[in-house]
Design an enzyme around this catalytic site. Structure first.
Site, PDB file in Angstrom:
ATOM      1  N   GLU A   1     -29.389 -16.598  10.104  1.00 46.17           N
ATOM      2  CA  GLU A   1     -30.668 -16.748   8.807  1.00 46.17           C
ATOM      3  C   GLU A   1     -31.389 -15.946   9.051  1.00 46.17           C
ATOM      4  O   GLU A   1     -32.388 -16.142  10.203  1.00 46.17           O
ATOM      5  CB  GLU A   1     -30.529 -18.248   8.504  1.00 46.17           C
ATOM      6  CG  GLU A   1     -32.011 -19.160   9.322  1.00 46.17           C
ATOM      7  CD  GLU A   1     -31.876 -19.564  10.244  1.00 46.17           C
ATOM      8  OE1 GLU A   1     -30.960 -19.256  10.947  1.00 46.17           O
ATOM      9  OE2 GLU A   1     -32.872 -19.291  10.851  1.00 46.17           O
TER      10      GLU A   1
ATOM     11  N   SER B   1     -49.062 -14.646  15.015  1.00 48.65           N
ATOM     12  CA  SER B   1     -48.084 -14.538  15.917  1.00 48.65           C
ATOM     13  C   SER B   1     -46.528 -13.455  15.342  1.00 48.65           C
ATOM     14  O   SER B   1     -45.952 -13.212  16.002  1.00 48.65           O
ATOM     15  CB  SER B   1     -46.764 -15.847  14.867  1.00 48.65           C
ATOM     16  OG  SER B   1     -47.647 -15.610  13.525  1.00 48.65           O
TER      17      SER B   1
ATOM     18  N   LYS C   1     -40.174 -13.505  17.237  1.00 52.18           N
ATOM     19  CA  LYS C   1     -39.747 -13.985  16.592  1.00 52.18           C
ATOM     20  C   LYS C   1     -38.832 -14.233  18.382  1.00 52.18           C
ATOM     21  O   LYS C   1     -37.645 -14.395  18.488  1.00 52.18           O
ATOM     22  CB  LYS C   1     -38.544 -13.649  15.486  1.00 52.18           C
ATOM     23  CG  LYS C   1     -39.212 -14.509  14.561  1.00 52.18           C
ATOM     24  CD  LYS C   1     -38.831 -15.846  14.069  1.00 52.18           C
ATOM     25  CE  LYS C   1     -39.373 -16.715  13.102  1.00 52.18           C
ATOM     26  NZ  LYS C   1     -39.202 -18.086  12.976  1.00 52.18           N
TER      27      LYS C   1
END
Lengths: 258, 399
Positions: free
Chosen positions: B114, B381, B92
């Site tokens: 968000e 990830s 991220k």
């Protein structure tokens, strides 16, 4: 019913020395069965045009009051299909032009090739689609152009001059001037910039210019309609309707319509 | 195939994508697109971005040959792209650092975002602390309850976490609320979307920031194996780690690309998040894409044990790659993901995030049918530390 009916209804009231008042209600709140009485009440109280919301699960352009109304409507089974069915049965009693306010997805799912003709056949005169900005109109233009429905454009304080001009020229029925930077809902103060903004819009627009978002008191209605062709009141009407305070709805309407 | 050049000038990937936002946001997304184009061409911006990616995020991340897992399965060779080793524990931050630097360049010093499980929220709060930006994170009420520790992490980093009780109080409602906040504060605030979602230019921009994953992988696999892999597998919620991994390989037609959606309790139940497998085309959160929706066009709730995959839509570019069949989309259930998580933990000493465990599970299925000459790369990830409570509860439930 169609584009010209909206424009004429507003112009006619303006010629009589009044301003247009467009109340917004959420279709199906609290139930589809009550829609008829709600619409007739607004018509008899002097509404110039009625904006009717179609509930959507993800109303990103709406504030808390309309979100809750949409939630209640969905819970009670409201849908675009059911609203059109109800409106079709009211065609003979409704003389006030109806404008639907709907997010694009329920229409997309209904089928763009038939949704506009069905909306028109239900007696509706125009559409406000808050998540379909001008650049995306191409998605629907080939379908909506086969009807006489007005596609009402929203124009905001954040739009630059060239954009304001394009939107004002493109709008049909009326031009919706968004009076605050934010979502729908009541506000204590309306921006001072608004008067100047509306004046600029009137230079470009061939249809009446109405202001909406954040208008909640008879005083605000009077003040804002003094420099616009009329006002749109949403959240406050939805709230009063929910609380069954019909007298206060009449007071708001009569602050614009004499 | 011909060279891939999506999206077009209107921000569309075929029919998907676009800019379905309220008029109040239009000028802002148009300005954002221009600022992004300028930054892309600006060597100083790129230099600064690369500096932070290297010295702050910890890139490049290793491409690790999972020898134990490979031997245990006894089929294809399995490599792991270790995005779990990034600062904050997932991919991220590749995006949040890029967008935060862009916000600074645009003179916007307030950030809204968000978050679902809290990973993107933490990655956003982190870069805001780094660059001294004001940060507001919207998070569903239900998610706040489930991810108490991540809420605390964000607050520790100086962010304000706003609870969203509208709708179902989960990720899609947090996106709605973040968009409403952005509409009201657009003049001084930038919205850092956490995935390849939202109006143009977000899906393209987030893809580009995440493409560092695939670009590094390409170089690393050539160094290690002297050739490109046969297949690359990544999990998909909105789809940012997958698109970042796939994008540099899209023109390499010999490399099979596989995206893995969350099948939750099964795609034939009503509890899943397999949007491409079981959804339909629609428009939400600024973009045309595949969605889970009912017959009236109302958006349905997604379900997955992995909060990061729990979203009822999937990025417009994935919707397009699905339609042109360049990427194959499969789905993995909660139970299969849990099993893969335990397998990787025990064989390699790596606890993957539940999201990434979906990709691991699919890779295990594929590797079984492969031979020792085949190479599979998994995009790992994120790390699984955040999920241990969920995993513990799920495993105790099974007993």
């Amino acid at each position: 019913m169609g584009k010209t009916d909206i424009k004429h209804a507003i112009e006619q009231i303006n010629e009589q020395g009044s301003k247009a008042f467009v109340p917004y209600i959420m279709a199906g709140d609290p139930s589809i069965e009550e829609l008829k009485d709600q619409l007739i009440f607004l018509q008899e109280s002097g509404a110039t045009v009625i904006e009717l919301g179609i509930p959507f699960s993800d109303p990103a352009a709406d504030g808390p009051v309309i979100q809750e109304a949409g939630k209640r409507a969905l819970k009670n089974g409201a849908s675009l299909h059911k609203v059109l069915e109800a409106l079709t049965s009211l065609k003979d009693v409704l003389t006030v032009p109806i404008v639907l306010m709907t997010y694009i997805n329920p229409m997309y799912k209904y089928g763009l090739n038939k949704v506009f003709t069905d909306i028109e056949q239900a007696g509706v005169s125009g559409l406000i689609i808050p998540d379909l900005p001008y650049e995306q109109n191409s998605l629907i233009s080939q379908y909506i152009s086969q009807t006489d429905l007005a596609l009402i454009q929203l124009v905001t304080l954040t739009s630059p001059e060239s954009r304001i001009k394009t939107l004002a020229e493109a709008s049909e029925g009326f031009l919706y001037a968004v009076s605050v930077t934010g979502t729908t809902g009541e506000r204590a103060n309306i921006s001072d910039k608004l008067e100047n903004f509306i004046k600029r819009l009137k230079n470009y627009s061939s249809v009446p210019v109405l202001a909406g978002f954040g208008i909640s008191t008879p005083e605000q209605v009077k003040e804002i309609s003094s420099f616009s062709d009329g006002v749109i009141v949403g959240s406050k009407i939805v709230d009063l309707q929910f609380k069954k305070q019909q007298k206060d709805i009449e007071k708001l309407i009569h602050a614009a319509v004499k | 195939m011909t060279t891939y050049t999506q999206p077009d000038l209107n921000g569309q990937f075929g029919q998907f994508g676009g800019r379905f936002v309220p008029e109040t946001l239009m000028q802002s997304v148009i300005d954002l697109e221009q600022a992004y184009r300028d930054a892309k061409e600006d060597p100083d911006f790129q230099k600064e971005l690369n500096h932070y990616l290297k010295d702050y995020v910890g890139r490049e991340t290793p491409l690790y040959y999972a020898e134990n897992l490979t031997k245990k399965i006894g089929g294809s060779k399995i490599y792991l792209k270790r995005e779990d080793l990034n600062h904050t524990g997932a991919h991220k931050i590749n995006n949040t650092i890029g967008q935060a630097l862009l916000a600074v360049k645009m003179g916007k010093r307030k950030i809204v975002a968000e978050t679902g499980a809290g990973q993107h929220g933490v990655a956003t709060a982190t870069v805001c602390a780094l660059l001294n930006l004001e940060c507001v994170i919207f998070m569903g009420k239900e998610d706040i309850r489930r991810q108490e520790l991540n809420v605390f992490r964000m607050e520790l980093l100086g962010a304000k976490v706003e609870s969203v009780s509208q709708g179902s109080g989960t990720l899609k409602d947090a996106v709605n609320e973040a968009m409403r906040y952005w509409v009201a504060n657009v003049e001084d605030t930038h919205y850092i979307i956490g995935s390849v979602l939202g109006p143009h230019p977000f899906p393209e921009m987030v893809r580009d920031f995440q493409s560092v994953i695939g670009t590094e992988t390409k170089k690393q696999i050539i160094e290690k194996e002297g050739r490109l892999p046969d297949e690359i597998i990544a999990c998909i919620g909105g789809g940012s780690n997958a698109i970042g991994m796939f994008y540099p390989f899209i023109n390499e037609s010999d490399v099979k690309l596989t995206g893995v959606e969350a099948a939750g309790s099964g795609v034939h139940t009503n509890k899943h998040a397999a949007t491409l497998t079981a959804g339909e085309v629609g428009i939400l959160h600024g973009s045309m894409m595949y969605l889970l929706q009912n017959e009236d066009g109302q958006i349905q709730e997604a379900h997955s044990i992995s909060a990061g995959l729990d979203y009822p839509g999937v990025g417009p570019e994935h919707s397009y790659l699905h339609e042109i069949k360049r990427v194959k989309y499969e789905s993995i259930t909660d139970d299969e993901a849990l099993e893969a998580l335990q397998l990787l933990s025990k064989t390699e000493g790596i606890i993957p995030a539940l999201e990434s465990a979906h990709a691991v599970s699919e890779a295990v299925k594929k590797a079984k049918n492969g031979s020792a000459e085949d190479i599979i790369v998994i995009c790992l990830s994120g790390r699984g530390d955040k999920d241990v409570n969920t995993v513990k509860a799920a495993l105790e439930d099974e007993k």
